[in-house]
Scaffold this motif. Structure first.
Motif, short mmCIF file in Angstrom:
data_model
loop_
_atom_site.label_atom_id
_atom_site.label_comp_id
_atom_site.label_asym_id
_atom_site.label_seq_id
_atom_site.Cartn_x
_atom_site.Cartn_y
_atom_site.Cartn_z
N ARG A 1 0.88 -1.17 0.00
CA ARG A 1 0.00 0.00 0.00
C ARG A 1 0.91 1.22 0.00
NH1 ARG A 1 -4.87 0.97 -0.56
NH2 ARG A 1 -5.52 -1.12 0.03
N VAL A 2 0.86 2.00 -1.10
CA VAL A 2 1.76 3.14 -1.29
C VAL A 2 0.93 4.32 -1.78
CG1 VAL A 2 3.81 3.99 -2.49
CG2 VAL A 2 3.62 1.55 -1.93
N GLY A 3 1.01 5.42 -1.05
CA GLY A 3 0.31 6.63 -1.47
C GLY A 3 0.77 7.07 -2.86
N GLU A 4 -0.15 7.64 -3.61
CA GLU A 4 0.18 8.03 -4.99
C GLU A 4 1.37 8.99 -5.05
OE1 GLU A 4 -3.10 8.41 -7.88
OE2 GLU A 4 -4.40 8.05 -6.14
N ALA A 5 1.50 9.86 -4.09
CA ALA A 5 2.61 10.82 -4.08
C ALA A 5 3.97 10.14 -3.87
CB ALA A 5 2.39 11.87 -3.00
N GLU A 6 3.97 8.99 -3.23
CA GLU A 6 5.22 8.27 -2.95
C GLU A 6 5.55 7.22 -4.01
OE1 GLU A 6 2.76 8.34 -0.28
OE2 GLU A 6 3.65 10.24 0.29
N GLN A 7 4.68 7.02 -4.97
CA GLN A 7 4.86 5.90 -5.90
C GLN A 7 6.07 6.04 -6.83
OE1 GLN A 7 1.26 4.58 -7.81
NE2 GLN A 7 0.24 4.26 -5.84
N ARG B 1 -0.40 -2.06 -10.69
CA ARG B 1 -1.22 -1.23 -9.79
C ARG B 1 -2.66 -1.72 -9.91
NH1 ARG B 1 0.36 4.29 -9.99
NH2 ARG B 1 0.45 3.96 -12.20
N ASP C 1 -8.08 0.41 -6.85
CA ASP C 1 -7.46 1.06 -5.69
C ASP C 1 -6.02 1.41 -6.07
OD1 ASP C 1 -6.32 1.82 -3.29
OD2 ASP C 1 -7.05 0.08 -2.17
N GLU D 1 -3.64 2.94 -4.88
CA GLU D 1 -2.58 2.91 -3.87
C GLU D 1 -2.12 1.48 -3.57
OE1 GLU D 1 -3.73 5.22 -0.46
OE2 GLU D 1 -3.36 7.09 -1.54
#
Length: 97
Positions: A12-18, A45, A49, A51
């Motif tokens: 589970r990774v926030g879009e900003a951190e991807q 991905r 979802d 994230e």
């Protein structure tokens, strides 16, 4: 007979951190791909979802997969990333069809 194994590792990774996570993922896959018994890797991905990311790995057998996690370079490049995975079983064997 030794059966192939495939591994499904979810994150589970926030879009900003991807973007940064993707770079780390590529490095981990590059190192794992050099290990004996490695067959293939795929990163994706979730369509519902965004994230939820998945890394799938395929190895000749469960022993190859487990041994692939042992070398120093894997422990440095891949294990820290893999430790961020969702806590769930990840190794699967093919079922006869």
């Amino acid at each position: 007979m030794v059966e192939p194994v495939f591994v499904v590792i979810r994150f589970r990774v926030g879009e900003a951190e991807q973007a940064g996570f993707g770079e780390r993922m590529r490095t981990a896959v590059d190192v794992l791909a050099k290990q004996k018994g490695f067959v293939a890797a795929r990163v994706g991905r979730n369509v519902d979802d965004p994230e939820l990311l998945a890394l799938t790995l395929e190895f000749e057998n469960i022993g190859s997969y487990r041994r692939a996690l042992s070398p120093y370079e894997v422990k440095v490049a891949a294990v820290p990333l893999l430790s961020q995975a969702l806590d769930e079983p990840s190794a699967y064997e093919d079922l006869p069809s």
